[in-house]
Design a protein around this motif. Sequence first.
Motif, short mmCIF file in Angstrom:
data_model
loop_
_atom_site.label_atom_id
_atom_site.label_comp_id
_atom_site.label_asym_id
_atom_site.label_seq_id
_atom_site.Cartn_x
_atom_site.Cartn_y
_atom_site.Cartn_z
N VAL A 21 34.96 -83.38 91.49
CA VAL A 21 35.70 -82.44 90.71
C VAL A 21 36.13 -82.69 89.42
O VAL A 21 35.91 -81.83 88.85
N PRO A 22 37.03 -83.46 89.03
CA PRO A 22 37.30 -83.45 88.14
C PRO A 22 35.88 -84.24 86.95
O PRO A 22 36.67 -84.11 85.72
N THR A 23 35.08 -84.74 87.69
CA THR A 23 33.81 -84.91 85.96
C THR A 23 33.82 -82.94 85.26
O THR A 23 32.56 -82.71 84.29
N LEU A 24 34.07 -81.99 86.42
CA LEU A 24 33.79 -81.10 85.58
C LEU A 24 34.34 -80.39 84.38
O LEU A 24 33.86 -79.20 83.33
N HIS A 25 35.29 -81.01 84.24
CA HIS A 25 36.27 -80.46 82.99
C HIS A 25 36.18 -80.34 81.88
O HIS A 25 35.14 -82.20 81.53
N PRO A 26 35.01 -80.09 80.98
CA PRO A 26 35.69 -80.31 79.51
C PRO A 26 35.54 -81.67 78.83
O PRO A 26 34.89 -81.57 78.45
N ASN A 27 36.85 -81.61 78.87
CA ASN A 27 37.61 -82.86 78.40
C ASN A 27 37.39 -83.40 78.99
O ASN A 27 38.60 -83.88 80.00
N SER A 28 36.66 -84.63 78.50
CA SER A 28 37.05 -85.73 79.03
C SER A 28 38.38 -86.53 79.86
O SER A 28 38.47 -87.71 80.75
N SER A 29 38.80 -86.45 78.68
CA SER A 29 40.47 -87.00 78.55
C SER A 29 41.22 -86.20 79.56
O SER A 29 42.90 -86.82 79.71
N CYS A 30 40.94 -85.11 79.97
CA CYS A 30 42.10 -84.49 81.14
C CYS A 30 41.08 -84.17 82.22
O CYS A 30 40.30 -83.48 82.38
N ARG A 31 41.66 -84.91 83.13
CA ARG A 31 40.49 -84.40 84.85
C ARG A 31 42.21 -84.41 85.71
O ARG A 31 41.42 -84.46 86.77
N GLU A 32 42.41 -83.99 85.18
CA GLU A 32 43.37 -83.80 86.69
C GLU A 32 42.61 -82.44 87.19
O GLU A 32 42.24 -80.59 87.32
N VAL A 33 43.00 -82.06 88.73
CA VAL A 33 42.66 -81.63 89.61
C VAL A 33 43.36 -79.84 90.31
O VAL A 33 44.40 -80.96 90.21
N PRO A 34 43.44 -78.88 89.42
CA PRO A 34 44.54 -77.65 90.50
C PRO A 34 44.64 -77.65 91.50
O PRO A 34 43.87 -78.82 92.75
N ALA A 35 45.80 -77.90 91.94
CA ALA A 35 46.90 -78.04 93.45
C ALA A 35 45.55 -76.96 94.33
O ALA A 35 45.76 -77.40 95.13
#
Length: 526
Positions: A480-494
Motif C-alpha cells: 500500500v505505501p508504494t501507491l503514494h505519488p510522492n515517493s518521500s511520503c509513504r504514510e498509510v492512513p490510519a
Amino acid sequence: MGTSAEDEQGASPREEEWPEVEKAEKLARGAALKWASGVFYRPENLEGLGHYRSRETQRNSSIQSRLKSTVQSYLEGDLQQMRALMAEHVQLASVVQVLPQLFSVHEVFSHTLQLLRGQHLLEAHAEIMMLEHLRDDILSQLHLRGLSSAQATVLAYFGGLQELNESLAKQLWGIVASSLQLVREDPVLFVTAVRIIEREEKIDDTLLLDATFLPPGRPKGWRQKFYHVLQETITGSRFHTPRVDAEGPGLSRHLEALQRDIVSELRVVKDLMVQCVPAHYNILSLCAATYHQALTGHLQDLLREDLDKQALFHLLKWVLHVYHSSEMMGHPDLLPEVDVSSLGPLISPELVDQAERRYVVKLKASVLEWMQRTLKTEFEEWFWEKEPETDHQGFFQSDLPVHVIEMLNSNIEVTSSITDSLQQKVYNMALEELEAFLGRLREALVQRGKEHQQDRTIPKHYVHYLLAMLNNVLALSSSVPTLHPNSSCREVPASLRAALDRTQKKACQLLLEELLLDLQVRLPRP
C-alpha cells in the motif's frame, strides 16, 4: 455776385442725386470765407494759420471716414441682395449640371446590376458610389435649405440603391465566408472584397466627421461586418456540429480533428490571408482569438454531456497539455505570431476541478466493479480441486494483491500526465476503495467460514486458501505505501491500516476456529 455757369445751366446730376452734398459745400464755403476775412482783417491771427490748417486736415479726414462708412453701409444693402441672387444662380447652375445624371439614374441602376451579376465588383461599386454621392449631394442641399418634405421624393427616386447595396453586400459576405479557400485558390476575388470594404470604411469616417448631415444607410460599418462574418465562418464550420460522441474513442477523434484543422487553417491565415488585408486588421490575432473563444464555448458544451471516464480524461489532457503544445497552438509554423497565452485558459480552473471530480467518480465506479468481479473470482477458486499457488518460499498465496495494487497504481500514475490535483484525488479514491474492498473481503471470509462449518468437506482445501488469503492481506499491507505519488511520503492512513489489521485478524480467527475443530475431532473425548 455773378451767376456761375452751373447756376445758369441748372443743377448738376450730382446735385440732383446728392442734394445734401451741395448744401454742405455751400455751408463750408461760407464758413471758410468768414474765417478768412477775419484772419486777414486782423493780421496777428496769421500766426495761428498753421495750427488751423492741421486741425482742419484732421477734421477733413474724419469727415471723409464717416462718408466712406456711410457709403459702404448703403452699398452693403444692395450687395447682400446680389449675393443671394448669386447663390441662387450657383445652385441653379449645379442643378442644371446634374440633370443629365439624374435622367440616367435608372439606366445606371440596370448597368450596375449587370456588373454585379458578372462579379465585376469594383466597377459596380464605383457606380454605386457615384449614385450615392449624387443622391447625398441633393439631400444635403435640401437639408440645408430646410426642404425636408422633398427628401422623401429623392429617396424614392433613388430607391434602387438599396437593392444594389444589398446585392453587393451579399456577394461580399459570401466571399468572406469562403476566404480560407479563396486565398489559396483565387486571392484576387478576396482582395477585391477587402478593397471595397475599405472604400466604404473611408466614406463612413469622412461623413462621421461632418455631423451636419448623415446620409441614409450610413455608417455602413462593413469592416466590422467583415470581422463578424469571418468569425461566424470559423465557429460555424468547426463548432456548430451535431452532438459529439460522449465515449472516449469518439471524443478523442473529435479533438484530434479539431487540432488538425485549426492548425491547418491558422497556417493559411498566417501565410496567405495576412498578405491580402491591411496590417491594421490584425487578421492572424483575430482568427487565433476567435478559435480560442469558440473552443472555450465548445468545450463547455462538451462538459455538459454525460462523458465517460475515458472521454473526460482525453478532454482534460487536450485542454491542459495538447492545446498549448508544439502539436497545436505552439506549433513552430505558427510562432511567434500566434500567442494565446494572453487569452486566458480554455476552461476555468473551476471547470477543470469539476471535470476532475467527475472523472474520479466515473473511475471509482469502474474500480468498484473491477474489485467486486476480482473478489468473486478469488473465492470461486476456493472450490477448485487443487491447492492454491505458492511463492518461491513455499507459502500459499494468490495473484490477488498483485492485481489490486497494479490496477490502483496504474490509475494513479496515468493521471500524473494531467494535473497533480487529479492525481491526488485518484490516490485518495484508491485508498478509500481499497479500504471498502477489505471490508467486503472480511464479509466474504465470514460467509465462507459459515458455509464450511455446515459441511467441512467443502471446500476441500479450505485451510490452504485461508492461509493464502492471510498472506495476501500481508502482501497488501506491505504494498500500500508504494501507491503514494510522492515517493518521500509513504504514510498509510490510519483507517486503512485498521482495515488491514481487522482483515488479518479475521483470517487468523477463522484459521484458529478450524484448527480447534480439527483438534476436537482428533482428540478423544473424556
